[in-house]
Every structure is written in C-alpha cells, then in structure tokens.
Write a protein that holds these residues in place. Structure first.
Motif, PDB file in Angstrom:
ATOM      1  N   LEU A 299     -18.991  47.270  28.869  1.00 19.45           N
ATOM      2  CA  LEU A 299     -18.451  47.215  27.512  1.00 19.45           C
ATOM      3  C   LEU A 299     -17.097  46.523  27.455  1.00 19.45           C
ATOM      4  O   LEU A 299     -16.770  45.846  26.477  1.00 19.45           O
ATOM      5  N   VAL A 300     -16.276  46.701  28.503  1.00 22.03           N
ATOM      6  CA  VAL A 300     -14.921  46.132  28.493  1.00 22.03           C
ATOM      7  C   VAL A 300     -14.843  44.814  29.262  1.00 22.03           C
ATOM      8  O   VAL A 300     -13.741  44.280  29.436  1.00 22.03           O
TER       9      VAL A 300
ATOM     10  N   GLN B  41      -9.043  47.893  25.489  1.00 15.81           N
ATOM     11  CA  GLN B  41      -9.978  48.641  26.324  1.00 15.81           C
ATOM     12  C   GLN B  41     -10.126  50.079  25.829  1.00 15.81           C
ATOM     13  O   GLN B  41     -11.233  50.625  25.774  1.00 15.81           O
TER      14      GLN B  41
ATOM     15  N   VAL C  12     -12.343  50.193  22.781  1.00 15.75           N
ATOM     16  CA  VAL C  12     -13.752  50.034  23.146  1.00 15.75           C
ATOM     17  C   VAL C  12     -14.316  51.380  23.586  1.00 15.75           C
ATOM     18  O   VAL C  12     -15.417  51.784  23.187  1.00 15.75           O
TER      19      VAL C  12
ATOM     20  N   ASP D  16     -17.150  53.899  21.615  1.00 15.88           N
ATOM     21  CA  ASP D  16     -18.437  54.257  22.229  1.00 15.88           C
ATOM     22  C   ASP D  16     -18.744  55.738  22.084  1.00 15.88           C
ATOM     23  O   ASP D  16     -19.862  56.168  22.371  1.00 15.88           O
TER      24      ASP D  16
END
Length: 358
Positions: free
Chosen positions: A20-21, A30, A33, A37
C-alpha cells in the motif's frame, strides 16, 4: 489536550502495508495510507481518525514509517526505533501517551518519557507478563485480564473497542455470497479453535465456507511428510480445514469479506479466560454479519438469539450456523447486532470514556 497514540502491526499485515505504501516516502503520507486501510480501527481513538491537529499517531514497530519521520527530523538512519518514538513524543509535546503496544514499549521505555507527559496509559487484552510500572493505568475490556494485571501491581480500568463507522456501508449490503466466514490465527495455541473450525468446515459440502487463516510459520512444513510425526502436528491443519482455507486478510480487504458473509464464526484462543468480546466480535457485528461465537461472558449488547448466536461445543457451532442459515434468521439477528454495536459502542462514546479516564 495533546494526545499521542502508539500502536503496532502484526507480522502478517506487513506485506499488505508494504504494498500500500510502495512509492510513498513521507511520514504523514504513509501514516494516512495506514489509517485509511482501517487496520485495527476499533482501537484507534476518534481524534486520530479525524486527523485532529493536536493528536499524533504512529506505529512504533513500523520501521519504514518511523525512519521516514527520522529522516524528516534530522535523526540518523541507525537511530533505534525506541529513540525515534521518544523523539516524536518530545517534538509533539505530548500530554497523554496512550500505548497499544506495551509488550514492546514497557516500563523501561516509560521511564524515559519527558516530564511534560502527564498521563501514561496502556491497552492490553492478551495474556503474558509485562512490566507495567510507570504506567498510570492499564485499560482492557476483559475483567479476568484486568485482574491479572492488578495481581502484577498495575492499576486498571474498563475500556472497550468501538464500532468503525466505515462499516456502516458494509453492513448495508444484505446480498451476501459467503455462507460462513472465519478469519484469524491458527497455531499451537489454537487447539480448541481447531476442533471448532473442523466441525464448521464440514458444512462445505452444502455451504460456501471460507477460512482466512493466519497460520504458524511451521504449518507449511507440518503439512508435508516431514511433519506427519512429532511436535509439528499441533500446527497441521486437518484436510477439512485445508480445503476451505485462504490467505489471511486485513484492513479494507477484511471489511470486503465481512460484507460478503452471512455468518462469521468466532472461537477464542486456548489461553483466553471466560470473558468474550474481542475486536473480531465488534468488527463482525459492525459489518452486519451474524456473529456465531463460543459461550462465555459477553458485554451487554452481545445477546444470544437477539444480536448474536452462541454455541457450547464444536459440533454445536456447525448446528447453530446451519439452523440460522436455514431459517434466514442470520439476516435479522445480524442486522440487529449491527444496530446494537453502532449505537452502544460508537467512536464518540469510546472517546468520552477515554476522557473520563485521563
């Protein structure tokens, strides 16, 4: 009030988070993100989720995230993670330090905190010996666990996970294609869980059953001829379970699966006491699926036959699931469970309780 909340991430979640990052270098980017989630959102306080300017959040065991902050604030790349966390607290001028990872950051770390930190509070809902000296308060929603911490000299208070409002849209979907879902760990500490899952897995001949298992690192070896004998048998999955197994899911991927499930089965670990109502119960009910869980002492919104369903023995779990699917009551009870969790365990109420404690 300047609030600092520290959390941590499970090893199995790290590959998903890394994906994801990927390509995201900044600390704030970060962190956002991760928060987007929704991993562990039941435990993350309202000001953090709302990005309140006086609230700071980090995962102190996430090296990529923490080293991003270190780079941006002039710390060397060899700075220990504990020193980075301490520097963040000093930079933030924290009043309240709320730590979800006291196993890693125990009394040794707390003793290093600067004087402007007025309250040091920890959350812990799993067994184990931890040095809580230096913490003003240890929070948990399990009375038996609080008693354990108190016997070790800690002062404790009742606190609880909360409903993530992001699950409201998930719960609204009532057209679901997975009959029975399970997600969770499978290791030598889960022998009773194995019996329950094996009984439920036998429904796969006539129902769609999916188990997202976070297996022991020894399980792949245990399921080869080399693991047929000896101690590895405790982490080997029976054929019925292997046939319905899928990789573990986390964050929004887990939310998506919850939105497809009619029934979610829950089974406490072998070391659990009589108390029930872990984060998985909150997530399942919040997503509008029917929670079918083992007997024990549950918080008041979790009521057998009204907002969830309880079983006593492993075979009883399969029979209860079959009955709720056959008569369609999974839908009515699952929706009632969603309403109960949303109303009685909202993020607003969670934070109001936190303010009472600080």
């Amino acid at each position: 009030m300047r609030l600092f909340q520290n959390s941590g991430i499970a090893p199995s979640y790290r590959p998903r988070l890394a994906g994801l990052v990927e390509g995201v270098s900044g600390f704030e980017q970060q962190k956002n993100v991760f928060l987007d989630d929704r991993y562990g959102a039941a435990h993350i306080l309202l000001p953090i989720l709302g990005r309140h300017p006086e609230a700071f959040f980090t995962n102190g065991d996430d090296e990529a995230l923490q080293r991003a902050w270190a780079r941006e604030n002039g710390l060397g790349q060899d700075t220990p993670l504990a020193d980075i966390l301490l520097a963040q607290i000093e930079h933030h001028k924290t009043d309240i330090f709320y730590n979800l990872d006291p196993f890693r950051y125990d009394a040794t770390f707390v003793r290093r905190l600067p004087g402007h930190v007025k309250r040091k509070i920890a959350w812990r809902a799993a067994p184990g010996k931890i040095d809580f000296s230096g913490y003003d308060l240890v929070l948990c929603n399990f009375p038996s666990m609080r008693k354990l911490w108190e016997e070790q000299g800690a002062k404790t208070a009742h606190f609880f996970p909360a409903h993530d409002p992001e699950l409201d849209n998930v719960a609204a979907n009532r057209n679901r294609d997975i009959d029975v879902l399970f997600f969770g760990g499978y290791s030598r500490h889960h022998q009773r869980r194995r019996e329950i899952l094996e009984a439920v897995a036998r429904l796969a001949g006539r129902r769609r059953v999916v188990f997202h298992l976070d297996v022991s690192r020894y399980t792949p070896l245990a399921e080869t001829p080399l693991g047929w004998f000896g101690p590895l048998k405790t982490v080997r999955r029976p054929p019925a379970i292997r046939n319905v197994s899928a990789p573990p899911v986390f964050g929004r991927a887990m939310y998506a699966q919850l939105g497809r499930a009619k029934v979610v089965v829950n089974a406490s670990i072998d070391m659990a006491g009589p108390d029930r109502g872990n984060m998985r119960c909150f997530e399942t009910m919040g997503a509008g699926a029917l929670l079918v869980s083992d007997s024990g002492i549950y918080p008041s919104p979790m009521r057998d036959g009204q907002t969830m369903a309880v079983y006593e023995q492993p075979q009883g779990a399969a029979e209860r699931i079959e009955r709720q699917l056959n008569d369609g009551s999974w839908d009515v009870i699952g929706w009632a469970g969603h309403r109960a969790i949303r109303e009685e365990y909202s993020k607003k109420r969670q934070f109001e309780r936190f303010l009472e404690l600080v």
